[in-house]
Scaffold this motif. Structure first.
Motif, PDB file in Angstrom:
ATOM      1  N   THR A   1       1.005  -1.278  -0.202  1.00 65.02           N
ATOM      2  CA  THR A   1       0.055   0.099  -0.017  1.00 65.02           C
ATOM      3  C   THR A   1       0.759   1.188   0.018  1.00 65.02           C
ATOM      4  N   VAL A   2       0.384   2.187  -0.630  1.00 70.90           N
ATOM      5  CA  VAL A   2       1.128   3.667  -0.736  1.00 70.90           C
ATOM      6  C   VAL A   2       0.315   4.594   0.358  1.00 70.90           C
ATOM      7  N   ARG A   3       0.916   5.217   1.408  1.00 68.47           N
ATOM      8  CA  ARG A   3       0.466   5.927   2.314  1.00 68.47           C
ATOM      9  C   ARG A   3       1.184   7.369   1.779  1.00 68.47           C
ATOM     10  N   ALA A   4       0.243   8.093   1.168  1.00 67.45           N
ATOM     11  CA  ALA A   4       0.434   9.567   0.631  1.00 67.45           C
ATOM     12  C   ALA A   4       0.414  10.539   1.649  1.00 67.45           C
ATOM     13  N   VAL A   5       1.336  11.123   1.855  1.00 68.07           N
ATOM     14  CA  VAL A   5       1.317  12.147   3.273  1.00 68.07           C
ATOM     15  C   VAL A   5       1.476  13.470   2.659  1.00 68.07           C
ATOM     16  N   ARG A   6       0.369  14.303   3.063  1.00 68.75           N
ATOM     17  CA  ARG A   6       0.464  15.937   2.891  1.00 68.75           C
ATOM     18  C   ARG A   6       0.305  16.449   4.055  1.00 68.75           C
ATOM     19  N   ALA A   7       1.322  17.143   4.634  1.00 69.83           N
ATOM     20  CA  ALA A   7       1.154  18.040   5.893  1.00 69.83           C
ATOM     21  C   ALA A   7       0.980  19.450   5.661  1.00 69.83           C
ATOM     22  N   TRP A   8       0.046  20.239   6.402  1.00 68.11           N
ATOM     23  CA  TRP A   8       0.078  21.355   6.215  1.00 68.11           C
ATOM     24  C   TRP A   8      -0.074  22.287   7.529  1.00 68.11           C
ATOM     25  N   THR A   9       0.268  23.671   7.410  1.00 67.65           N
ATOM     26  CA  THR A   9       0.227  24.449   8.546  1.00 67.65           C
ATOM     27  C   THR A   9      -0.511  25.574   8.170  1.00 67.65           C
ATOM     28  N   LEU A  10      -0.891  26.165   9.418  1.00 72.08           N
ATOM     29  CA  LEU A  10      -1.537  27.780   8.994  1.00 72.08           C
ATOM     30  C   LEU A  10      -0.507  28.860   8.440  1.00 72.08           C
ATOM     31  N   PRO A  11      -0.778  29.388   7.341  1.00 71.47           N
ATOM     32  CA  PRO A  11       0.106  30.369   6.884  1.00 71.47           C
ATOM     33  C   PRO A  11       0.100  31.620   7.586  1.00 71.47           C
ATOM     34  N   PRO A  12       1.084  32.400   7.537  1.00 70.99           N
ATOM     35  CA  PRO A  12       0.678  33.796   8.278  1.00 70.99           C
ATOM     36  C   PRO A  12      -0.253  34.447   7.325  1.00 70.99           C
TER      37      PRO A  12
ATOM     38  N   LEU B   1      -9.362  30.532  -4.136  1.00 65.31           N
ATOM     39  CA  LEU B   1      -9.208  29.081  -4.229  1.00 65.31           C
ATOM     40  C   LEU B   1      -9.454  28.362  -2.843  1.00 65.31           C
ATOM     41  N   LEU B   2      -9.078  28.828  -1.738  1.00 62.19           N
ATOM     42  CA  LEU B   2      -9.374  28.516  -0.499  1.00 62.19           C
ATOM     43  C   LEU B   2     -10.815  28.551  -0.357  1.00 62.19           C
ATOM     44  N   ASP B   3     -11.403  29.547  -0.650  1.00 63.42           N
ATOM     45  CA  ASP B   3     -12.737  29.760  -0.609  1.00 63.42           C
ATOM     46  C   ASP B   3     -13.561  28.767  -1.357  1.00 63.42           C
ATOM     47  N   GLU B   4     -13.305  28.517  -2.615  1.00 61.57           N
ATOM     48  CA  GLU B   4     -13.661  27.320  -3.512  1.00 61.57           C
ATOM     49  C   GLU B   4     -13.914  26.323  -2.910  1.00 61.57           C
ATOM     50  N   ALA B   5     -12.481  25.587  -2.302  1.00 67.62           N
ATOM     51  CA  ALA B   5     -12.129  24.502  -1.571  1.00 67.62           C
ATOM     52  C   ALA B   5     -13.016  24.337  -0.558  1.00 67.62           C
ATOM     53  N   GLY B   6     -13.503  25.206   0.179  1.00 69.47           N
ATOM     54  CA  GLY B   6     -14.236  25.115   1.500  1.00 69.47           C
ATOM     55  C   GLY B   6     -13.409  25.279   2.616  1.00 69.47           C
ATOM     56  N   GLY B   7     -12.204  25.680   2.632  1.00 68.39           N
ATOM     57  CA  GLY B   7     -11.366  25.856   3.904  1.00 68.39           C
ATOM     58  C   GLY B   7     -10.011  25.327   3.637  1.00 68.39           C
ATOM     59  N   LEU B   8      -8.828  25.267   4.394  1.00 70.09           N
ATOM     60  CA  LEU B   8      -7.669  24.968   4.273  1.00 70.09           C
ATOM     61  C   LEU B   8      -7.463  23.406   4.202  1.00 70.09           C
ATOM     62  N   GLU B   9      -8.036  22.654   5.201  1.00 68.87           N
ATOM     63  CA  GLU B   9      -7.856  21.256   5.033  1.00 68.87           C
ATOM     64  C   GLU B   9      -8.500  20.652   3.555  1.00 68.87           C
TER      65      GLU B   9
ATOM     66  N   GLY C   1       0.535  19.959  10.529  1.00 68.42           N
ATOM     67  CA  GLY C   1       1.751  19.855  11.322  1.00 68.42           C
ATOM     68  C   GLY C   1       2.656  20.020  10.247  1.00 68.42           C
ATOM     69  N   SER C   2       3.972  19.909  10.826  1.00 65.10           N
ATOM     70  CA  SER C   2       5.123  20.004  10.195  1.00 65.10           C
ATOM     71  C   SER C   2       5.275  18.701   9.392  1.00 65.10           C
ATOM     72  N   ALA C   3       5.771  18.774   8.276  1.00 70.62           N
ATOM     73  CA  ALA C   3       5.951  17.583   7.312  1.00 70.62           C
ATOM     74  C   ALA C   3       6.767  16.290   8.051  1.00 70.62           C
ATOM     75  N   GLY C   4       7.974  16.714   8.403  1.00 67.14           N
ATOM     76  CA  GLY C   4       8.836  15.898   8.896  1.00 67.14           C
ATOM     77  C   GLY C   4       8.273  15.100  10.298  1.00 67.14           C
ATOM     78  N   GLN C   5       7.553  15.738  11.135  1.00 65.96           N
ATOM     79  CA  GLN C   5       6.718  15.141  12.254  1.00 65.96           C
ATOM     80  C   GLN C   5       5.447  14.345  11.653  1.00 65.96           C
ATOM     81  N   VAL C   6       4.985  14.664  10.807  1.00 71.25           N
ATOM     82  CA  VAL C   6       3.871  13.991  10.241  1.00 71.25           C
ATOM     83  C   VAL C   6       4.111  12.652   9.603  1.00 71.25           C
TER      84      VAL C   6
END
Length: 290
Positions: free
Chosen positions: A178-189, A200-208, A238-243
């Motif tokens: 199985t491939v587990r594809a990981v995308r981590a994200w953090t709140l940008p300033p 784009l964020l509004d069209e997507a419905g939010g950050l996540e 979270g940070s990419a490394g930690q996730v």
């Protein structure tokens, strides 16, 4: 002409485990195995290392002994051995250029990691034109079992992680994993937002949801190319490394892209790759951009 899987060895336990890993992967992919032992004449006052011919004989005997075990375990595998005198970084980087991947041993955990994940390993990863896989001492075939995933990090636009995703999917297809594809994200300033990104964020419905759509778009061509590979989409704040490290316990291989750069104090491979190489127990593949 088929590119071989190339293993760099130095006689240490971790390099021999890396050689065994490389041999298994070569068998899975139907590729030849090339074994490279880089060496240079050592001159020490305290230890009698013999003359150049004696040292070279020791190195060749060590390499042949390591390869003998591989040939016994995989009698149908085509194996070549090259004992090359010269700088380790230049030799290994040159070997990687003609390889499907370069496999090296990795020493220990923590901030002081040793030869192959220290200055030499970092420089090889920075300069190598092909993927470099780091394998720790103690790695065993039993780690490559059903239920253990190929974990791959994805970030940015689809093309930003295409090489790493391609490596992960091909490896998973060969192993039935199985491939587990990981995308981590953090709140940008706040100042990082632009009118276009806000739309784009509004069209997507939010950050996540925005990040999930980004991951899905990056995976789409690889799902189509490898329809039999099961995929788990993992999006986490979270940070990419930690996730990535949070899911490393169930990984048989971790795949990360390379963001290499050179500074006044030497080669740097990027904070995510650096953290994963130091702390993940499983083998780690660092894949340069396509």
């Amino acid at each position: 002409m088929m590119r071989p899987i190339t293993a760099g060895i130095d006689g240490t336990e971790q390099s021999l485990d890396a050689l065994a890993w490389a041999a298994r992967e070569a068998v899975r992919r139907g590729l030849p195995l090339r074994v490279v032992h880089a060496w240079r004449v050592e001159e020490h006052d305290a230890v009698d290392t013999g003359d150049r011919a004696t040292q070279e004989r020791w190195v060749r005997e060590s390499a042949e002994s390591a390869v003998h075990a591989v040939r016994e375990r995989h009698p149908d595998l085509a194996v070549t051995v090259d004992v090359l005198e010269g700088d380790a970084v230049d030799t290994l980087t040159g070997a990687a250029a003609d390889a499907e991947m370069l496999v090296l041993g990795s020493r220990g955990h923590g901030p002081i990691v040793g030869f192959l994940v220290g200055s030499v390993g970092q420089q090889v990863i920075v300069d190598a034109a092909r993927p470099v896989v780091l394998v720790r001492a103690g790695d065993r075939p039993s780690n490559e079992v059903a239920g253990h995933e190929i974990v791959v990090g994805q970030e940015g636009r689809p093309e930003d992680s295409a090489a790493a995703l391609g490596f992960a999917f091909e490896t998973a297809a060969r192993r039935g994993a199985t491939v587990r594809a990981v995308r981590a994200w953090t709140l940008p300033p706040v100042f990082a937002y632009s009118p276009a990104s806000l739309q784009l964020l509004d069209e997507a419905g939010g950050l996540e949801p925005f990040e999930r759509k980004g991951l899905a778009a990056a995976l789409a061509p690889w799902r189509e190319r490898y329809p039999d590979v099961h995929v788990v989409e993992h999006v986490e704040m979270g940070s990419a490394g930690q996730v990535l490290l949070s899911v490393a316990g169930t990984a048989q291989l971790m795949v990360v892209g390379r963001r290499a750069r050179r500074t006044a104090v030497g080669a740097r491979i990027g904070s995510v790759a650096h953290g994963v190489l130091h702390h993940a127990d499983c083998p780690v593949a660092v894949v340069p951009p396509a």
